[in-house]
Design an enzyme around this catalytic site. Sequence first.
Site, PDB file in Angstrom:
ATOM      1  N   HIS A   1       7.230  -5.863   6.955  1.00 37.48           N
ATOM      2  CA  HIS A   1       5.778  -5.760   6.906  1.00 37.48           C
ATOM      3  C   HIS A   1       5.133  -6.412   8.127  1.00 37.48           C
ATOM      4  CE1 HIS A   1       2.017  -5.131   4.743  1.00 37.48           C
ATOM      5  NE2 HIS A   1       1.672  -6.390   4.967  1.00 37.48           N
TER       6      HIS A   1
ATOM      7  N   ASP B   1       9.429  -2.016   5.535  1.00 42.95           N
ATOM      8  CA  ASP B   1       8.371  -2.707   4.804  1.00 42.95           C
ATOM      9  C   ASP B   1       8.542  -2.474   3.307  1.00 42.95           C
ATOM     10  OD1 ASP B   1       6.027  -3.775   3.796  1.00 42.95           O
ATOM     11  OD2 ASP B   1       4.694  -2.649   5.110  1.00 42.95           O
TER      12      ASP B   1
ATOM     13  N   SER C   1      -2.228  -4.407   7.211  1.00 39.90           N
ATOM     14  CA  SER C   1      -2.088  -4.861   5.832  1.00 39.90           C
ATOM     15  C   SER C   1      -3.427  -4.763   5.089  1.00 39.90           C
ATOM     16  CB  SER C   1      -1.518  -6.280   5.810  1.00 39.90           C
ATOM     17  OG  SER C   1      -1.058  -6.642   4.523  1.00 39.90           O
TER      18      SER C   1
END
Length: 373
Positions: A353, A320, A153
């Site tokens: 995610h 995601d 991320s």
Amino acid sequence: MSLLSKKQSFQIPSFTFQCGRTIPVQMGYETFGTLNEAKDNVILVVHYFSASSHCAGKYSEDDALPGFWDGLIGPGKAVDTEKYFVVCTDNLCNVGANNPMVITSGPKSINPETGKHYGLDFPVPEVLDVVNTQKALLESMGITHLKAIMGPSFGGMTSWQWAVAYPDWMDKIIPVIATPKLPVWGGFNPLQYGIRVAKLDPKWNGGDYYDKPEQPTESLHLALEMMNVAAFQAGYYERTYRREVEKDVACYESVLGEATYEKKLDSVVSLTEHLVDLNHWMYTCRMCLNFDVSRPYGGDLDKALSRIKAKVLAVPSVWDALHPASFVQWVVDRIIWLGGQAECYALDSDYGHMAGILQTHLFADKVKRFLQD
């Protein structure tokens, strides 16, 4: 026995941000493994939005949980600490500013010129500023080249930024669940909303709340919930937050009543809420919202990507919504078209995610092979 880690602190007496402001900053960091004599076995790991430099191991055997990528980092693991020297830092404006195990500079820090909290007077950092603090730390250790840079991320975003800004500094990058500029959807939900909900809270008081008897806890709680909901996908929530119809009474009697699954999310978020500072949360949101490696090149992403010399292993998650796998694949294709070396290894998980953080078993073997090649 767990891999044991220790928090260390690094000071930069005079750090100049991309915006032009110069102030002293500090950062926490943790290291794992041993730096070899040639100093060429270093892997920089960058943490995600709400994490810290505690990427592996435990501070003591009694700790309930290890670092966020413990499944990936350690003796004999994909990132083998018997072979590599791993460095991980606490980012600028780390959201966990209330966590005693986090060392960071941000709005909660004391301005040495005024003796008061910076609040919204703290410089707005860019991801490149995070990169430059990490670069300063590495240089203080005598490290001038990296085996790899990796992270999930925000950590993956930072990996992209490193590769574009300092292309000769690393052999490889492994950006996990991350793109080289923030997709607009991920900007609106939940980042922009996280900022706007704080502004609606009168207890936020324009960011000046540190010495107030009442804190903006409600807006902080909601911002954390929005991040949680955006990061996972539907199947995960159906399994984890099941409706309990027989217990759901209050929500049918009053519009203000909550169903059991609502209460469960409230309780989950409350577990870590006390560690988070709202201004730091907002600053990190803004840093992500502004992220685009092509900005110094007039918005020309090809021009930015053409600077990358490192071999790239991009690891998106199929489900995601924040950093779509289709965008990651497009970026990989562009790098190859531009003459670079890149591959995409997509994860298929309804963790969305969060698959890149919580399901390291899905890509550990691939990472291990990539680092060995």
